[in-house]
Design an enzyme around this catalytic site. Structure first.
Site, PDB file in Angstrom:
ATOM      1  N   HIS A   1      32.076   9.678  78.231  1.00 52.22           N
ATOM      2  CA  HIS A   1      30.674   9.258  78.221  1.00 52.22           C
ATOM      3  C   HIS A   1      30.058   9.256  76.842  1.00 52.22           C
ATOM      4  O   HIS A   1      28.840   9.214  76.683  1.00 52.22           O
ATOM      5  CB  HIS A   1      29.855  10.103  79.209  1.00 52.22           C
ATOM      6  CG  HIS A   1      29.977   9.573  80.607  1.00 52.22           C
ATOM      7  ND1 HIS A   1      31.185   9.218  81.133  1.00 52.22           N
ATOM      8  CD2 HIS A   1      29.065   9.306  81.564  1.00 52.22           C
ATOM      9  CE1 HIS A   1      31.019   8.760  82.352  1.00 52.22           C
ATOM     10  NE2 HIS A   1      29.740   8.793  82.645  1.00 52.22           N
TER      11      HIS A   1
ATOM     12  N   ASP B   1      20.692  16.258  81.802  1.00 53.20           N
ATOM     13  CA  ASP B   1      20.007  15.470  82.835  1.00 53.20           C
ATOM     14  C   ASP B   1      20.984  14.861  83.824  1.00 53.20           C
ATOM     15  O   ASP B   1      20.699  14.738  85.005  1.00 53.20           O
ATOM     16  CB  ASP B   1      19.231  14.319  82.191  1.00 53.20           C
ATOM     17  CG  ASP B   1      18.097  14.831  81.347  1.00 53.20           C
ATOM     18  OD1 ASP B   1      17.723  16.002  81.521  1.00 53.20           O
ATOM     19  OD2 ASP B   1      17.594  14.063  80.515  1.00 53.20           O
TER      20      ASP B   1
ATOM     21  N   GLU C   1      10.382  18.431  80.462  1.00 52.05           N
ATOM     22  CA  GLU C   1      10.861  17.295  79.670  1.00 52.05           C
ATOM     23  C   GLU C   1       9.707  16.308  79.499  1.00 52.05           C
ATOM     24  O   GLU C   1       8.602  16.547  80.002  1.00 52.05           O
ATOM     25  CB  GLU C   1      12.055  16.593  80.350  1.00 52.05           C
ATOM     26  CG  GLU C   1      13.347  17.378  80.271  1.00 52.05           C
ATOM     27  CD  GLU C   1      14.600  16.539  80.474  1.00 52.05           C
ATOM     28  OE1 GLU C   1      14.485  15.297  80.516  1.00 52.05           O
ATOM     29  OE2 GLU C   1      15.687  17.128  80.580  1.00 52.05           O
TER      30      GLU C   1
END
Ligand code: FAD
Length: 577
Positions: A100, A163, A276
């Site tokens: 990723h 996240d 956040e």
């Protein structure tokens, strides 16, 4: 030994073909003969099969051909691959978590890629020490699976999250692992107490803060440069049952930052469990604007609530409060109101839902599913991640959010504060510094540790020692390899760009150019910043990135991977001949 490594390379190379049609003919095959010469029990894939697995990453901007992909069975296979590379004159080895990365960081051109996912199930053991619970997990395990097993089997969960959880333990620990809990517990790198690592010397080593500590801290945030993490001991806490998830909207950046900084500087029970924030476009664009804020299909973003003076972009603070099934609605409401009552958001632009804790942590999975359906999961992702100091975040807002990115970036634009130390530190800043200094000297402690203890009203040295232990792991540890801007408060900024499937190449190129423009602007303006998940092309840029930590980084490389075999895709060091 040299002979057998050369034999191994000679054996693999014919299978690695430039011609895709030929490569396809070997796709999916494993080569037992190669496996034998490498002394590896796991599978080895070459040619098209290897390129299919490890030739691309989530960024989709690099295409690199590995010599082979190895699916290790355990640390011995990993050490076997590293030792084979050491005996060769050119081979490199890249651990690949879930691929990723954005800029080819887990790739190895012409080298061996270790598909760490094959080791995902090697460890899962929960243990208890007087200091708390922990779980031993594999470096190749996905955080998503760690979460599900810890909660369903033990009612426990790690404390600090990213996240998105389709990332591996080893992959995020090699960077930092940052999310909405980091203000309280620090990044994921501050929430592990022990690692098993295969170094670039081919050694299999257990390390922690007290055992082989230099290796332990080198590897944390070490961009895969010093060793391959095969096991991590992750701290756990009791998992809550439910989460109240809230979004509130601001028109002014300074009000947004003031409230966000206030929230992250509070003691545990005086704040939310997750903080956040993001920037969005003041308009009805479905990807960048108002529709991205509501949390439920029944919620409506009513722009008439916005004051006339609102600018081109708006800000959203995203908060979450943990609770238990046994907590009554009114108790949860009261806790929320007590906190939210102090915040100065736009009345009428507040959205909230209650959902199970695990669903909250898996919230980005829904976005992944949607992006997979509309094709944008597969298109390139020229993402830009930075840490920007509190000192410069206002200027960054004025130039980047309000000007360069005022029409959006095709995806979320995250911005939220993080603390270098734990929140307790801030509560104590008002204390007389002379008292703190003299006490620190008499207790032979750092001022910061002492402040933690004083806050807890510890009276004796014993209590202070206990207080210090309790505060461990709540901060960014300077001994780890990750580098940060100066100052106690800094912001993570993430421009998570998605390229529509119908977009022309030029629109993607514009995004890449805009990222470069932002970084160059930061450098030109003397903005106090660091790239997170860094990517540079030249040695000079890496030296600037690490600043006064560069020589330590080089020393660590010399110690643990002197031939520069590991993670060549980071492009920091060249393989020694
Ligand atoms: P890879 O990309 O496969 O590897 C990353 C680097 O680590 C490479 O250099 C690789 O060689 C090395 N590596 C991999 N495994 C090991 C190992 N076991 N031991 C040593 N080195 C290893 N990051 C955050 O901090 N917070 C977020 O909220 C966040 N959200 C994200 C959301 C999405 C959709 C995506 C795509 C990424 C997000 N990231 C986030 C970034 C993420 O942390 C990085 O992509 C990271 O690289 C982890 O991905 P991975 O496990 O696939 O590792």
């Amino acid at each position: 030994n040299h002979t057998y490594t050369h034999t191994m390379i000679a054996y693999i190379e014919p299978y690695f073909l430039d011609n895709d049609a030929d490569a396809a003919s070997v796709t999916g095959q494993s080569f037992d003969g190669v496996s034998e010469s490498l002394h590896i029990q796991g599978e080895i894939l070459c040619g098209g099969a290897a390129a299919d697995i490890a030739g691309k990453d989530f960024g989709g901007m690099n295409c690199v051909k590995p010599l082979a992909v190895v699916r290790p069975v355990g640390p011995e296979d990993i050490a076997g691959a590293v030792r084979a590379a050491l005996r060769s004159d050119k081979l490199t080895v890249a651990a690949r978590g879930n691929g990723h990365s954005i800029n080819g960081q887990a790739m190895a051109e012409g080298g061996l890629v270790l598909d760490m996912r094959s080791t995902a199930e090697n460890h899962f053991e929960v243990g208890f020490l007087p200091s708390g619970a922990f779980v031993d997990v594999s470096g190749g395990a996905l955080w998503e699976n760690v979460l599900k097993r810890c909660v369903s089997e033990y009612g426990l969960a790690p404390r600090s999250w990213t996240d998105y959880l389709g990332l591996t333990v080893g992959g995020t620990l090699s960077n930092a692992g940052v999310g909405g809990q980091a203000f309280r517990y620090g990044p994921q790198t501050s929430n592990v107490t022990e690692l098993d690592v295969v170094t670039g010397n081919g050694d299999v080593v257990t390390c922690s803060e007290v055992e082989n500590s230099e290796l332990f801290f080198s590897v944390l945030g070490g961009l895969g440069q010093f060793g391959i993490i095969t096991r991590a001991r992750v701290l756990l806490q009791p998992a809550p049952d439910m989460v109240r998830w809230i979004r509130i909207v601001y028109t002014e950046f300074d009000e947004f930052t003031r409230d966000a900084e206030w929230l992250v500087s509070q003691k545990d029970e005086s704040s939310f469990d997750y903080v956040e924030g993001f920037v969005f476009v003041n308009g009805d664009d479905p990807v960048n604007g108002w529709p991205t804020v509501p949390l439920h299909p029944d919620h409506d973003f009513d722009p008439t609530q916005l004051p006339q003076s609102s600018g081109s972009v708006l800000y959203c603070l995203e908060l979450a409060l943990h609770y238990r099934d046994s907590d009554s609605n009114s108790t949860v409401d009261k806790r929320v109101e007590r906190l939210i009552g102090r915040l100065r958001f736009v009345e009428g632009l507040r959205f909230e839902v209650d959902l199970p804790y695990v669903d909250f942590l898996l919230r980005v999975k829904r976005a992944e599913e949607i992006a997979k359906v509309n094709g944008t999961w597969e298109t390139p992702h020229p993402w830009l991640n930075l840490f920007v100091s509190k000192r410069d975040i206002g200027e960054f807002d004025r130039t980047v959010f309000k000007e360069l990115a005022k029409n959006g970036v095709g995806g979320p634009m995250l911005v939220y504060p993080l603390l270098r130390s734990s929140p307790l530190y801030f509560t104590e800043l008002c204390m007389d510094p002379r008292v703190v200094s003299s006490l620190a000297v008499s207790y032979l402690m750092s001022k910061r540790d002492l402040l933690h203890c004083l806050y807890n009203k510890a009276q004796t040295l014993d209590e202070i020692t206990r207080g210090v232990t309790a505060c461990e792991g709540t901060e960014w540890d300077d001994r780890a390899s990750v580098v940060l801007p100066e100052g106690e408060i800094f912001y993570i900024v993430a421009l998570l760009r998605f390229v529509p499937t119908c977009a022309k190449t030029s629109s993607f190129e514009k995004m890449v150019a805009q990222n470069q423009e932002i970084v160059q602007w930061c450098v030109r303006k003397g903005i106090d910043f660091k790239l997170y998940l860094p990517h540079y092309k030249s040695r000079e840029e890496w030296i600037r990135h690490f600043g006064n930590r560069w020589s330590r980084f080089v020393d660590r490389k010399t110690m643990y991977d002197p031939m520069a075999i590991l993670s060549p895709g980071q492009k920091i060091f060249n393989r020694a001949p």
